[in-house]
Design a protein around this motif. Structure first.
Motif, PDB file in Angstrom:
ATOM      1  N   VAL A  55      -2.323   0.615   3.379  1.00 41.55           N
ATOM      2  CA  VAL A  55      -1.309   0.566   4.318  1.00 41.55           C
ATOM      3  C   VAL A  55      -1.562   1.675   5.330  1.00 41.55           C
ATOM      4  O   VAL A  55      -1.495   1.447   6.688  1.00 41.55           O
ATOM      5  N   ALA A  56      -1.914   2.788   5.071  1.00 43.30           N
ATOM      6  CA  ALA A  56      -2.058   3.870   5.957  1.00 43.30           C
ATOM      7  C   ALA A  56      -3.372   3.870   6.664  1.00 43.30           C
ATOM      8  O   ALA A  56      -3.606   4.388   7.770  1.00 43.30           O
ATOM      9  N   LEU A  57      -4.476   3.579   6.008  1.00 41.98           N
ATOM     10  CA  LEU A  57      -5.828   3.612   6.385  1.00 41.98           C
ATOM     11  C   LEU A  57      -6.402   2.041   6.783  1.00 41.98           C
ATOM     12  O   LEU A  57      -7.605   2.046   7.214  1.00 41.98           O
ATOM     13  N   SER A  58      -5.809   1.098   6.354  1.00 41.44           N
ATOM     14  CA  SER A  58      -6.445  -0.203   6.531  1.00 41.44           C
ATOM     15  C   SER A  58      -7.681  -0.385   5.697  1.00 41.44           C
ATOM     16  O   SER A  58      -8.542  -1.087   6.179  1.00 41.44           O
ATOM     17  N   THR A  59      -7.662   0.266   4.464  1.00 44.10           N
ATOM     18  CA  THR A  59      -8.929   0.086   3.930  1.00 44.10           C
ATOM     19  C   THR A  59      -9.209  -1.275   3.170  1.00 44.10           C
ATOM     20  O   THR A  59     -10.358  -1.607   2.830  1.00 44.10           O
ATOM     21  N   GLY A  60      -7.922  -1.753   3.002  1.00 35.60           N
ATOM     22  CA  GLY A  60      -8.218  -3.174   2.443  1.00 35.60           C
ATOM     23  C   GLY A  60      -8.341  -2.937   0.809  1.00 35.60           C
ATOM     24  O   GLY A  60      -8.648  -4.041   0.146  1.00 35.60           O
ATOM     25  N   VAL A  61      -8.097  -1.954   0.009  1.00 33.38           N
ATOM     26  CA  VAL A  61      -8.495  -1.674  -1.274  1.00 33.38           C
ATOM     27  C   VAL A  61      -7.277  -2.394  -2.099  1.00 33.38           C
ATOM     28  O   VAL A  61      -7.673  -2.653  -3.395  1.00 33.38           O
ATOM     29  N   TYR A  62      -6.247  -2.457  -1.630  1.00 28.79           N
ATOM     30  CA  TYR A  62      -5.072  -2.847  -2.626  1.00 28.79           C
ATOM     31  C   TYR A  62      -4.978  -4.472  -2.236  1.00 28.79           C
ATOM     32  O   TYR A  62      -5.009  -5.061  -1.008  1.00 28.79           O
ATOM     33  N   GLN A  63      -4.893  -5.215  -3.221  1.00 29.27           N
ATOM     34  CA  GLN A  63      -4.882  -6.849  -3.284  1.00 29.27           C
ATOM     35  C   GLN A  63      -3.700  -7.150  -3.946  1.00 29.27           C
ATOM     36  O   GLN A  63      -3.745  -8.508  -4.112  1.00 29.27           O
ATOM     37  N   GLY A  64      -2.731  -6.425  -4.181  1.00 26.95           N
ATOM     38  CA  GLY A  64      -1.505  -6.995  -4.868  1.00 26.95           C
ATOM     39  C   GLY A  64      -0.594  -7.592  -3.915  1.00 26.95           C
ATOM     40  O   GLY A  64      -0.635  -7.799  -2.663  1.00 26.95           O
ATOM     41  N   ARG A  65       0.519  -8.223  -4.431  1.00 28.38           N
ATOM     42  CA  ARG A  65       1.648  -8.796  -3.653  1.00 28.38           C
ATOM     43  C   ARG A  65       2.835  -8.110  -4.238  1.00 28.38           C
ATOM     44  O   ARG A  65       3.350  -8.445  -5.283  1.00 28.38           O
ATOM     45  N   PRO A  66       3.533  -7.233  -3.175  1.00 33.38           N
ATOM     46  CA  PRO A  66       4.398  -6.216  -3.681  1.00 33.38           C
ATOM     47  C   PRO A  66       5.861  -7.140  -3.573  1.00 33.38           C
ATOM     48  O   PRO A  66       6.733  -6.836  -4.388  1.00 33.38           O
ATOM     49  N   MET A  67       5.999  -8.074  -2.700  1.00 32.22           N
ATOM     50  CA  MET A  67       7.303  -8.797  -2.594  1.00 32.22           C
ATOM     51  C   MET A  67       7.573  -9.349  -3.627  1.00 32.22           C
ATOM     52  O   MET A  67       8.979  -9.109  -4.078  1.00 32.22           O
ATOM     53  N   PRO A  68       6.823 -10.229  -4.504  1.00 27.75           N
ATOM     54  CA  PRO A  68       7.320 -10.985  -5.778  1.00 27.75           C
ATOM     55  C   PRO A  68       7.801 -10.209  -6.635  1.00 27.75           C
ATOM     56  O   PRO A  68       9.211 -10.294  -7.490  1.00 27.75           O
ATOM     57  N   LYS A  69       7.434  -8.777  -6.969  1.00 33.24           N
ATOM     58  CA  LYS A  69       7.767  -7.937  -7.714  1.00 33.24           C
ATOM     59  C   LYS A  69       9.354  -7.299  -7.521  1.00 33.24           C
ATOM     60  O   LYS A  69       9.802  -6.756  -8.214  1.00 33.24           O
ATOM     61  N   HIS A  70       9.445  -7.050  -6.160  1.00 32.86           N
ATOM     62  CA  HIS A  70      10.717  -6.604  -5.534  1.00 32.86           C
ATOM     63  C   HIS A  70      11.749  -7.482  -5.664  1.00 32.86           C
ATOM     64  O   HIS A  70      12.975  -7.063  -5.946  1.00 32.86           O
ATOM     65  N   LEU A  71      11.615  -8.776  -5.543  1.00 35.03           N
ATOM     66  CA  LEU A  71      12.509  -9.672  -5.534  1.00 35.03           C
ATOM     67  C   LEU A  71      13.717  -9.759  -6.419  1.00 35.03           C
ATOM     68  O   LEU A  71      14.979 -10.065  -6.328  1.00 35.03           O
ATOM     69  N   PRO A  72      13.395  -9.779  -7.700  1.00 32.85           N
ATOM     70  CA  PRO A  72      14.255  -9.919  -8.884  1.00 32.85           C
ATOM     71  C   PRO A  72      15.006  -8.281  -9.041  1.00 32.85           C
ATOM     72  O   PRO A  72      15.834  -8.298  -9.966  1.00 32.85           O
ATOM     73  N   LEU A  73      14.766  -7.459  -8.342  1.00 35.49           N
ATOM     74  CA  LEU A  73      15.419  -6.116  -8.936  1.00 35.49           C
ATOM     75  C   LEU A  73      16.492  -6.046  -8.460  1.00 35.49           C
ATOM     76  O   LEU A  73      16.985  -6.776  -7.388  1.00 35.49           O
ATOM     77  N   PRO A  74      17.442  -5.439  -8.945  1.00 40.27           N
ATOM     78  CA  PRO A  74      19.179  -5.200  -8.536  1.00 40.27           C
ATOM     79  C   PRO A  74      19.065  -4.019  -7.855  1.00 40.27           C
ATOM     80  O   PRO A  74      19.875  -2.932  -7.803  1.00 40.27           O
ATOM     81  N   ILE A  75      18.656  -4.400  -6.297  1.00 38.83           N
ATOM     82  CA  ILE A  75      18.434  -3.226  -5.374  1.00 38.83           C
ATOM     83  C   ILE A  75      19.126  -4.105  -4.114  1.00 38.83           C
ATOM     84  O   ILE A  75      19.145  -5.100  -3.750  1.00 38.83           O
ATOM     85  N   ASP A  76      19.476  -2.912  -3.132  1.00 40.81           N
ATOM     86  CA  ASP A  76      19.993  -3.382  -1.787  1.00 40.81           C
ATOM     87  C   ASP A  76      19.703  -2.254  -0.920  1.00 40.81           C
ATOM     88  O   ASP A  76      18.953  -1.084  -1.190  1.00 40.81           O
ATOM     89  N   ALA A  77      20.376  -2.209   0.347  1.00 38.14           N
ATOM     90  CA  ALA A  77      20.162  -1.058   1.321  1.00 38.14           C
ATOM     91  C   ALA A  77      20.315   0.293   0.747  1.00 38.14           C
ATOM     92  O   ALA A  77      19.398   0.973   1.270  1.00 38.14           O
ATOM     93  N   ARG A  78      21.199   0.605  -0.168  1.00 37.33           N
ATOM     94  CA  ARG A  78      21.497   1.843  -0.440  1.00 37.33           C
ATOM     95  C   ARG A  78      20.051   2.338  -1.249  1.00 37.33           C
ATOM     96  O   ARG A  78      19.410   3.523  -1.071  1.00 37.33           O
ATOM     97  N   HIS A  79      19.464   1.349  -2.033  1.00 40.35           N
ATOM     98  CA  HIS A  79      17.965   1.931  -2.807  1.00 40.35           C
ATOM     99  C   HIS A  79      17.023   1.961  -1.897  1.00 40.35           C
ATOM    100  O   HIS A  79      16.337   3.054  -1.910  1.00 40.35           O
ATOM    101  N   PHE A  80      17.165   1.111  -1.138  1.00 41.97           N
ATOM    102  CA  PHE A  80      15.839   1.194   0.170  1.00 41.97           C
ATOM    103  C   PHE A  80      16.086   2.328   1.095  1.00 41.97           C
ATOM    104  O   PHE A  80      15.195   3.378   1.331  1.00 41.97           O
ATOM    105  N   ASP A  81      17.218   2.909   1.325  1.00 38.92           N
ATOM    106  CA  ASP A  81      17.632   4.043   2.267  1.00 38.92           C
ATOM    107  C   ASP A  81      17.168   5.361   1.106  1.00 38.92           C
ATOM    108  O   ASP A  81      16.699   6.193   1.838  1.00 38.92           O
ATOM    109  N   ARG A  82      17.443   5.174   0.115  1.00 41.83           N
ATOM    110  CA  ARG A  82      17.154   6.501  -0.808  1.00 41.83           C
ATOM    111  C   ARG A  82      15.522   6.617  -1.275  1.00 41.83           C
ATOM    112  O   ARG A  82      15.049   7.667  -1.128  1.00 41.83           O
ATOM    113  N   TRP A  83      15.177   5.411  -1.198  1.00 41.98           N
ATOM    114  CA  TRP A  83      13.611   5.365  -1.177  1.00 41.98           C
ATOM    115  C   TRP A  83      12.862   5.862  -0.010  1.00 41.98           C
ATOM    116  O   TRP A  83      11.924   6.829  -0.325  1.00 41.98           O
ATOM    117  N   LEU A  84      13.232   5.521   1.045  1.00 41.69           N
ATOM    118  CA  LEU A  84      12.873   6.065   2.431  1.00 41.69           C
ATOM    119  C   LEU A  84      13.200   7.542   2.674  1.00 41.69           C
ATOM    120  O   LEU A  84      12.406   8.403   3.024  1.00 41.69           O
TER     121      LEU A  84
END
Length: 160
Positions: free
Chosen positions: A77-106
């Motif tokens: 993400v930060a350097l465009s190295t291309g070393v990460y090959q995962g897919r973060p979206m599917p891992k986050h979709l089932p989580l019990p999270i909303d705007a509050r959680h994203f705000d706190r994470w950020l």
């Protein structure tokens, strides 16, 4: 004169990627040691956080592999190295999270970045983290049957 790149030139593509990565390193001062420190420091704070800590605790039993993946993710993400090959979206979709959680994470991420990184690097990380949080929040909302308008936030009607 227009430069043309050959699609079937893997060595040229690798050289162009390395040049782009080096430009980002030079512009931001970010290197793997900084990414390691940021990821370790951030997730130490996450584990202790009252709001998002339990969500991670319920899913991450062995932190070493998770942190290794996150370091690859942030390198990409930060350097465009291309070393990460995962897919973060599917891992986050089932989580019990909303705007509050994203705000706190950020908030935790930005505080950690500002504490551990020089200002240019912190700004670079934080801008990308904002985009990631926004994208993931949109995805989680959509997976919950909610289409958000521009600027709208996802808030679950009942917490899971």
């Amino acid at each position: 004169m227009q430069t043309r790149f050959r699609i079937d030139d893997p060595a040229g593509a690798a050289a162009r990627r390395e040049a782009a990565v080096q430009r980002l390193r030079d512009e931001t001062g970010i290197d793997e040691a900084m990414i390691d420190a940021l990821v370790e420091g951030f997730y130490a704070r996450v584990r202790d956080d009252v709001l998002i800590g339990p969500i991670f605790a319920d899913r991450v039993t062995n932190w070493a592999p998770h942190l290794a993946q996150m370091k690859l993710f942030w390198s990409s993400v930060a350097l465009s190295t291309g070393v990460y090959q995962g897919r973060p979206m599917p891992k986050h979709l089932p989580l019990p999270i909303d705007a509050r959680h994203f705000d706190r994470w950020l908030e935790l991420f930005a505080d950690t970045a500002r504490t551990l990184c020089p200002p240019i690097a912190a700004d670079h990380f934080i801008e990308r983290a904002r985009r990631i949080a926004e994208s993931l929040e949109l995805g989680v909302a959509n997976a919950s049957g909610v289409l958000l308008a521009k600027g709208e936030r996802f808030v679950r009607s009942t917490q899971m």
